[in-house]
Design an enzyme around this catalytic site. Structure first.
Site, PDB file in Angstrom:
ATOM      1  CG  HIS A  34       0.235   6.046  -0.775  1.00  0.00           C
ATOM      2  ND1 HIS A  34      -0.855   6.589  -1.394  1.00  0.00           N
ATOM      3  CD2 HIS A  34      -0.215   5.585   0.419  1.00  0.00           C
ATOM      4  CE1 HIS A  34      -1.912   6.452  -0.628  1.00  0.00           C
ATOM      5  NE2 HIS A  34      -1.562   5.833   0.484  1.00  0.00           N
TER       6      HIS A  34
ATOM      7  CD  GLU B  12      -5.048   6.343   2.110  1.00  0.00           C
ATOM      8  OE1 GLU B  12      -4.793   5.164   2.385  1.00  0.00           O
ATOM      9  OE2 GLU B  12      -4.187   7.229   2.076  1.00  0.00           O
TER      10      GLU B  12
ATOM     11  CG  HIS C 186      -1.751   1.183   1.441  1.00  0.00           C
ATOM     12  ND1 HIS C 186      -3.089   1.228   1.123  1.00  0.00           N
ATOM     13  CD2 HIS C 186      -1.449   2.399   1.942  1.00  0.00           C
ATOM     14  CE1 HIS C 186      -3.556   2.421   1.407  1.00  0.00           C
ATOM     15  NE2 HIS C 186      -2.585   3.158   1.912  1.00  0.00           N
ATOM     16  CD  GLU C 187       2.026   3.484   3.678  1.00  0.00           C
ATOM     17  OE1 GLU C 187       2.250   4.549   3.103  1.00  0.00           O
ATOM     18  OE2 GLU C 187       1.012   3.291   4.382  1.00  0.00           O
TER      19      GLU C 187
END
Lengths: 403, 186
Positions: free
Chosen positions: A147, A225, A143-144
């Site tokens: 980003h 997100e 997830h990070e």
């Protein structure tokens, strides 16, 4: 990936322009009220914004990492974490390995920072390392990393700065208006009703602007997100990992000490909530956690963006998805896989206690504690500011020399 | 005069579109090459880890000659495959993967070995390298898929045919039945 980044950027650019207009209007009204000239106000607003932007662009990541008291770690400090990050770096096709930082905090949270993919960092709390197993950790890291890969990090930093400028201007503007009205009207303002109306409108606007700006900021953050969740499922091919991690994150009640309002959207879950409140209850900067988990769990038959989009529509009961058609087509199909832990080549998953011990040892090392192993098996952790030359083992009474 | 200009204009636009598509194809092909290099790095890393693993394991596993030999053999075979041959390479690497996983399953019978710190660190490295191989393979295959789509879809297929682009090979480790988890019998 470029197609998706582009379509994402267009929506974000519109929102950012909205914020820019807000900033300029605030500047204009402040100029009008204090200097009788909107232009001066515009110039002040632009200069302030430009200065903050320069600082943010070149120093933003280190400021953020310093503020959250994150410590950089190397491969030897925590090989497993390092490997998980490297695995996700490979899965995402990122060119350069991001730096890894640890925040010594029992709360469960993580964020990514850095102005471009070749100069990025991932920070996670020690609580996260204790609580998550390998598959869950992988989901969070993916997830990070997404980003970073989708360039959300820079966008979020720059919008945070825009928000910061608006808040600063509005704060000083209202204070100055307040005090100047106590001190009596300035001589130049004899303009009558029209000017008073402008002043009142300006004042209302200056008070409301930071609130509007915050709404826009959070709207940008929420979109990001969802896309990061979808990318995480795509990179790991295992949405259950992130889903169960988010569940653990949502159930935790610890509050991150070093987070603040402006940095909140950078984290994986909202760190800024009332003490003792579960993270899933309050999520202005992030979509509700329960919903994110439900979407990930309803991904049937594949890990591609199209499956995530279908799951999103199913959970929201709408026809409009959240990922554009070109993006879905560009990514293509992707099949799911089973939990890594069940594969025969995998290392046995360390238990919660073992993980906690591992993390604690790493933090002691990072804080330059000296470890002395006593003959009775006790490990003494000596803090760096310990001044005596000898130390007694509290367990068996043997005396050890420090150094 | 005017029709000539119109035709010239159309040709110019077509040329620009052609160049754009061609550059896109080249970029995709380079991405495939780069993704393949990523797999290569991880496969080399696995070759490097195996001698260390053998050294550590040898002292404990005196009754597993055969398993140990098969790993070493598979490694040497895989190393000899020429780099460009994707098909042969995937077969040899699959062989090595299954030999390794057989070894790691047998390890379960040696509690002393499982307590060895050196071995544990090595096992984490090896397991993670396996993951990295599978993730880089995943990324490589995704990239190949995108290149192949572009080569086969209109209008880029025309450009690809004229300039001689060939579809990339997928790197499969699922080809053989050995993908199934090896069974341990006690």
């Amino acid at each position: 990936m470029w197609e998706q980044i582009r379509s994402n950027q267009i929506r974000s650019v519109v929102l950012v322009i909205g914020m820019g207009v807000l900033l300029l209007t605030v500047g204009f009204f402040i100029g009008l009220s204090f200097f009788d000239s909107g232009t001066v106000g515009l110039v002040i607003a632009l200069v302030l914004w430009a200065v903050l932007n320069l600082i943010g662009y070149f120093q933003g990541d280190s400021i953020l990492l310093t503020l959250s008291r994150a410590k950089k770690i190397s491969r030897d400090d925590h090989p497993r974490l390092f490997n998980v990050v490297e695995e996700m770096k490979i899965a995402s096709g990122l060119e350069k390995m991001p730096d890894i930082y640890i925040i010594d905090d029992p709360a469960l949270n993580a964020f990514a920072t850095g102005r471009d993919p070749s100069r990025a960092s991932v920070a996670i709390t020690s609580g996260l390392l204790d609580r998550l197993n390998r598959d869950e950790l992988q989901g969070v890291i993916a997830h990070e990393i997404s980003h970073i890969k989708n360039r959300d990090v820079l966008l979020m930093a720059l919008t945070a700065i825009l928000l910061g400028s608006i808040v600063m201007l509005a704060w000083y503007g209202t204070r100055m208006l307040f005090f100047s009205s106590i001190g009596g009207r300035r001589s130049s303002s004899g303009g009558g009703q029209a000017q008073i109306i402008i002043l009142v409108v300006g004042l209302v606007f200056i008070i409301l602007a930071p609130i509007f700006a915050q709404f826009i900021y959070f709207a940008i953050s929420r979109k990001r997100e969802y896309l990061a969740d979808a990318s995480s499922a795509l990179y790991t091919r295992y949405p259950e990992g992130l889903a169960s991690a988010l569940e653990k994150l949502g159930a935790s009640t610890g509050q991150l000490k070093t987070a603040n309002k402006a940095t909140a959207p950078m984290y994986i879950i909202n760190p800024f909530r009332k003490k003792g409140m579960a993270a899933s209850n309050l999520s202005a900067t992030h979509p509700p956690l329960k919903e994110r988990v439900r979407i990930l769990r309803s991904m049937a038959g594949g890990a591609s963006f199209s499956q995530y989009d279908q799951a999103y529509r199913q959970v929201h009961k709408t026809q409009t998805g959240m990922i554009s058609a070109t993006t879905i087509a560009a990514v293509g199909a992707a099949s799911l896989r089973g939990a890594k832990a069940e594969e025969p080549t995998q290392v046995k998953e360390p238990s919660h206690v073992e993980r906690t011990r591992e993390t604690a040892d790493m933090l002691y090392r990072l804080n330059k504690y000296k470890t002395i192993t006593c003959a009775c098996g006790t490990k003494l952790k000596v803090p760096p500011r310990f001044k005596d030359n000898t130390i007694r083992c509290p367990h068996c009474g043997r005396v050890h020399r420090v150094k | 005069m005017i029709p000539l200009l119109v035709i010239l204009g159309i040709v110019a636009v077509l040329v620009f579109i052609f160049i754009g598509i061609y550059n896109g194809l080249v970029r995709r092909r380079n991405q495939v090459k780069n993704a393949w290099a990523q797999i290569d790095v991880q496969l080399k890393r696995r070759y490097d880890l195996i001698p260390n693993l053998m050294e550590t394991v040898k002292g404990y596993m005196t009754h597993e000659r055969e398993t140990l030999d098969s790993v070493t053999k598979a490694r040497n075979l895989a190393q000899q495959v020429p780099g460009g041959d994707v098909g042969a390479r995937s077969k040899a690497e699959t062989e090595l993967s299954s030999a390794l996983s057989r070894l790691l399953v047998v390890v379960e019978n040696y509690p002393d070995l499982k307590a060895n710190q050196n071995f544990l660190a090595l096992q984490e490295e090896l397991a993670s390298t396996e993951n990295k191989i599978s993730f880089s393979r995943q990324f490589y295959n995704d990239t190949v898929l995108r290149l192949n789509n572009q080569i086969q879809m209109f209008p880029s297929n025309v450009v690809a045919a004229i300039t001689g682009f060939t579809a990339g090979d997928f790197f499969e480790l699922t080809a053989t039945a050995e993908r199934e988890a090896p069974k341990v019998s006690f």
